[in-house]
Design a protein around this motif. Structure first.
Motif, PDB file in Angstrom:
ATOM      1  N   ARG A  26       0.837  -1.197   0.000  1.00 56.88           N
ATOM      2  CA  ARG A  26       0.000   0.000   0.000  1.00 56.88           C
ATOM      3  C   ARG A  26       0.881   1.260   0.000  1.00 56.88           C
ATOM      4  NH1 ARG A  26      -3.301  -3.260  -1.048  1.00 56.88           N
ATOM      5  NH2 ARG A  26      -5.022  -4.023   0.215  1.00 56.88           N
ATOM      6  N   PRO A  27       0.377   2.348  -0.580  1.00 57.84           N
ATOM      7  CA  PRO A  27       1.161   3.590  -0.648  1.00 57.84           C
ATOM      8  C   PRO A  27       1.541   4.147   0.724  1.00 57.84           C
ATOM      9  CG  PRO A  27      -0.796   3.738  -2.035  1.00 57.84           C
ATOM     10  CD  PRO A  27      -0.908   2.465  -1.257  1.00 57.84           C
ATOM     11  N   GLN A  28       0.704   3.938   1.725  1.00 55.68           N
ATOM     12  CA  GLN A  28       0.957   4.507   3.053  1.00 55.68           C
ATOM     13  C   GLN A  28       1.885   3.647   3.915  1.00 55.68           C
ATOM     14  OE1 GLN A  28      -1.952   3.440   1.855  1.00 55.68           O
ATOM     15  NE2 GLN A  28      -3.017   2.187   3.351  1.00 55.68           N
ATOM     16  N   THR A  60      -0.714  -0.964  -4.613  1.00 55.09           N
ATOM     17  CA  THR A  60      -2.161  -0.935  -4.836  1.00 55.09           C
ATOM     18  C   THR A  60      -2.858  -0.230  -3.679  1.00 55.09           C
ATOM     19  OG1 THR A  60      -2.483  -3.089  -3.770  1.00 55.09           O
ATOM     20  CG2 THR A  60      -2.157  -3.103  -6.157  1.00 55.09           C
ATOM     21  N   ASP A  61      -4.035   0.318  -3.979  1.00 47.51           N
ATOM     22  CA  ASP A  61      -4.831   0.907  -2.908  1.00 47.51           C
ATOM     23  C   ASP A  61      -5.697  -0.176  -2.261  1.00 47.51           C
ATOM     24  OD1 ASP A  61      -7.013   0.523  -4.622  1.00 47.51           O
ATOM     25  OD2 ASP A  61      -7.220   2.646  -5.106  1.00 47.51           O
ATOM     26  N   GLU A  62      -6.563   0.230  -1.339  1.00 46.77           N
ATOM     27  CA  GLU A  62      -7.397  -0.719  -0.599  1.00 46.77           C
ATOM     28  C   GLU A  62      -8.325  -1.525  -1.501  1.00 46.77           C
ATOM     29  OE1 GLU A  62      -7.087   2.565   0.198  1.00 46.77           O
ATOM     30  OE2 GLU A  62      -5.680   2.239   1.828  1.00 46.77           O
ATOM     31  N   SER A  63      -8.708  -0.950  -2.639  1.00 47.54           N
ATOM     32  CA  SER A  63      -9.612  -1.653  -3.557  1.00 47.54           C
ATOM     33  C   SER A  63      -8.855  -2.521  -4.562  1.00 47.54           C
ATOM     34  CB  SER A  63     -10.501  -0.652  -4.295  1.00 47.54           C
ATOM     35  OG  SER A  63      -9.716   0.150  -5.164  1.00 47.54           O
ATOM     36  N   GLN A 103      -1.568   1.724  -8.127  1.00 52.22           N
ATOM     37  CA  GLN A 103      -1.200   3.126  -7.924  1.00 52.22           C
ATOM     38  C   GLN A 103       0.201   3.440  -8.423  1.00 52.22           C
ATOM     39  OE1 GLN A 103      -3.502   5.373  -6.360  1.00 52.22           O
ATOM     40  NE2 GLN A 103      -4.705   3.609  -6.958  1.00 52.22           N
ATOM     41  N   SER A 127       4.542   5.887  -0.815  1.00 51.60           N
ATOM     42  CA  SER A 127       3.932   6.876  -1.720  1.00 51.60           C
ATOM     43  C   SER A 127       4.884   8.002  -2.100  1.00 51.60           C
ATOM     44  CB  SER A 127       2.664   7.462  -1.101  1.00 51.60           C
ATOM     45  OG  SER A 127       2.976   8.126   0.111  1.00 51.60           O
ATOM     46  N   ARG A 183       5.091   6.439 -10.141  1.00 49.21           N
ATOM     47  CA  ARG A 183       3.639   6.530 -10.375  1.00 49.21           C
ATOM     48  C   ARG A 183       3.242   6.195 -11.805  1.00 49.21           C
ATOM     49  NH1 ARG A 183       1.196   8.646  -5.973  1.00 49.21           N
ATOM     50  NH2 ARG A 183       2.560   9.658  -4.465  1.00 49.21           N
TER      51      ARG A 183
END
Length: 142
Positions: free
Chosen positions: A19-21, A42-45, A49, A77, A82
């Protein structure tokens, strides 16, 4: 003799993602532990990203050390690439390999309908090309 395989024949299904965070140090540990050259971000979904390469990590860790001395403060992130060059499972590995050479990127997220379904790396493609060459040589000997 058929052409070398498609991405579907050599991609890694269900690749590790991040995840980015996520803290950059955790990302580096994951890359090193699993002997990867990078991760898909990837994001949560599950939407892609970006990608995080070993070079991105090295750049981020060094920048963090120079700026505040603590890499624990850097996030994926902040250092990930990107611009995502992806491919599809049905793409020719020869074409994907050429694109990797052109962009100097060693991995491609494999997408289907915009969703991550796998990842292909230079190592995966090298294996597939060598398997193709071995089969071709065996067929010639028959």
């Amino acid at each position: 003799m058929p052409q070398p395989t498609t991405v579907n024949d050599c991609m890694r299904r269900q690749p590790l993602t991040i995840r980015p965070q996520t803290n950059l140090v955790q990302a580096v540990n994951l890359i090193v532990e699993h002997r990867l050259t990078g991760l898909t971000v990837t994001d949560e979904s599950g939407e892609v990203q970006g990608v995080l390469s070993e070079i991105d990590c090295l750049r981020g860790i060094l920048a963090s050390i120079y700026n505040d001395g603590d890499p624990e403060h850097a996030l994926v992130s902040e250092v990930m690439t990107r611009t995502v060059n992806s491919c599809s499972a049905g793409d020719s590995i020869v074409e994907v390999a050429q694109a990797m050479l052109d962009t100097r990127q060693r991995r491609r997220p494999v997408l289907a309908d915009g969703r991550l379904v796998g990842q292909v790396s230079c190592r995966n493609i090298l294996w597939a090309l060598m398997e193709h060459s071995r089969r071709k040589l065996q067929d010639q000997r028959k």
